[in-house]
Design a protein around this motif. Sequence first.
Motif, PDB file in Angstrom:
ATOM      1  N   ALA A  96       0.936  -1.170   0.067  1.00 46.70           N
ATOM      2  CA  ALA A  96      -0.186  -0.091   0.080  1.00 46.70           C
ATOM      3  C   ALA A  96       0.778   1.292   0.048  1.00 46.70           C
ATOM      4  O   ALA A  96       1.813   1.293   0.419  1.00 46.70           O
ATOM      5  N   CYS A  97       0.290   2.403  -0.616  1.00 44.86           N
ATOM      6  CA  CYS A  97       1.111   3.668  -0.918  1.00 44.86           C
ATOM      7  C   CYS A  97       0.276   4.748  -0.472  1.00 44.86           C
ATOM      8  O   CYS A  97      -0.761   4.937  -0.910  1.00 44.86           O
ATOM      9  N   GLU A  98       0.838   5.625   0.601  1.00 48.65           N
ATOM     10  CA  GLU A  98      -0.136   6.772   0.945  1.00 48.65           C
ATOM     11  C   GLU A  98       0.359   8.043   0.271  1.00 48.65           C
ATOM     12  O   GLU A  98      -0.357   9.047   0.876  1.00 48.65           O
ATOM     13  N   CYS A  99       1.330   8.006  -0.706  1.00 52.26           N
ATOM     14  CA  CYS A  99       1.814   9.161  -1.188  1.00 52.26           C
ATOM     15  C   CYS A  99       0.829   9.879  -2.139  1.00 52.26           C
ATOM     16  O   CYS A  99      -0.095   9.189  -3.012  1.00 52.26           O
ATOM     17  N   SER A 100       0.729  11.282  -2.250  1.00 52.79           N
ATOM     18  CA  SER A 100       0.075  12.040  -2.987  1.00 52.79           C
ATOM     19  C   SER A 100       0.823  12.240  -4.395  1.00 52.79           C
ATOM     20  O   SER A 100       2.127  11.843  -4.223  1.00 52.79           O
ATOM     21  N   ARG A 115       9.222   9.361 -11.378  1.00 49.09           N
ATOM     22  CA  ARG A 115       9.754   8.130 -10.952  1.00 49.09           C
ATOM     23  C   ARG A 115       9.168   7.915  -9.609  1.00 49.09           C
ATOM     24  O   ARG A 115       9.429   8.857  -8.803  1.00 49.09           O
ATOM     25  N   TYR A 116       8.430   6.872  -9.205  1.00 39.86           N
ATOM     26  CA  TYR A 116       8.192   6.794  -7.867  1.00 39.86           C
ATOM     27  C   TYR A 116       9.539   6.097  -6.991  1.00 39.86           C
ATOM     28  O   TYR A 116       9.942   5.100  -7.185  1.00 39.86           O
ATOM     29  N   PRO A 117       9.682   6.806  -5.811  1.00 46.70           N
ATOM     30  CA  PRO A 117      11.041   6.662  -5.320  1.00 46.70           C
ATOM     31  C   PRO A 117      11.082   5.585  -4.199  1.00 46.70           C
ATOM     32  O   PRO A 117      12.202   5.023  -3.631  1.00 46.70           O
ATOM     33  N   GLY A 118      10.014   4.782  -4.135  1.00 43.77           N
ATOM     34  CA  GLY A 118       9.669   3.640  -2.972  1.00 43.77           C
ATOM     35  C   GLY A 118       9.584   4.006  -1.962  1.00 43.77           C
ATOM     36  O   GLY A 118       9.685   3.262  -1.009  1.00 43.77           O
ATOM     37  N   THR A 119       9.038   5.285  -1.711  1.00 44.26           N
ATOM     38  CA  THR A 119       8.680   5.736  -0.193  1.00 44.26           C
ATOM     39  C   THR A 119       7.999   4.959   0.685  1.00 44.26           C
ATOM     40  O   THR A 119       8.403   4.812   1.841  1.00 44.26           O
ATOM     41  N   CYS A 120       6.911   4.224   0.199  1.00 45.48           N
ATOM     42  CA  CYS A 120       6.318   3.425   0.967  1.00 45.48           C
ATOM     43  C   CYS A 120       6.634   1.965   1.049  1.00 45.48           C
ATOM     44  O   CYS A 120       5.908   1.211   1.708  1.00 45.48           O
ATOM     45  N   SER A 121       7.464   1.455   0.302  1.00 49.08           N
ATOM     46  CA  SER A 121       7.836   0.060   0.035  1.00 49.08           C
ATOM     47  C   SER A 121       8.033  -0.609   1.326  1.00 49.08           C
ATOM     48  O   SER A 121       7.665  -2.028   1.423  1.00 49.08           O
TER      49      SER A 121
HETATM   50 ZN   LIG Z   1       4.013   5.833  -1.340  1.00 49.58          ZN
END
Ligand SMILES: [Zn+2]
Length: 273
Positions: A96-100, A115-121
């Motif tokens: 799950a990813c909570e990024c806006s 590019r999605y940097p994998g913040t929530c991985s």
């Molecule tokens: Zn995220």
Amino acid sequence: MITTRFAPAPTGHLHLGHVVNALYVWETARREGGRVLLRIEDHDRQRSRPDYEASILEDLAWLGFTADGPPVRQSDRTHIYDRALGRLREAGLVYACECSRRDIVDAGRSGAELRYPGTCSSKGLAETRDRAIRVRLPPSEEAFDDLLVGRQRQLPSDQCGDLLVRDRNGNWTYQFAVTADDHDQGVDLVIRGLDLLQSTGRQIQLARMLGRAEPPRFMHHPLVMSTPAQKLSKSHGATGIRQMRAAGLGPDDVVAAALAAVKLPTSKLQNSN
Ligand SMILES: [Zn+2]
């Protein structure tokens, strides 16, 4: 025998770019003795409209493009996407990813695309209604032989980062839905415009993760060039098929305009027998 597809999104009327794609799709299927499936890509529930779908189907019939079987709608296929997501989830490949979007924009771009940097991985967030779902892409290069533009090498994990499967509005994404659909429907040749070439590597990787041992082959064709299209829009008002029909053009005129708008190269598609 190949299976390919024509897959318009009902977010607008049919235009000359669609006709160019249809010519490649039906001509290739005819030459190879294959079949053409018609898929209405209405995965974006906010932008898709039934009147656009009706208009697209009517214009296709008027142009003489006949599919093998009735049209299939992505909005009727949630069970296919749920099943595909379940498969990825069981393999531990989604999170799950909570990024806006703003969060991702602020994290910066990689080359031409976001590019999605994998913040929530590694956050281990629970899957809730207001969170997106992403799939982990392998950090490996993907090489494939496009039937028109030849050998391509892509590194999807560097280009776009972990791929969105479902967004925060609950929409299945284009990349995920078409890959699950092509798998489920047995589409083994994807014919589409060159504007989508950069997303092919990630679709091949996703297809494998969904259990497809042999991902589809791809053919990326030239797009409608701006100059003839502009010329066309000057003489006929627009490149929309509706407007061209209203201006008195017949199906043959529209096909001729599509052929003129893109210099169709001799196909490199090899006969498989
Ligand atoms: Zn995220």
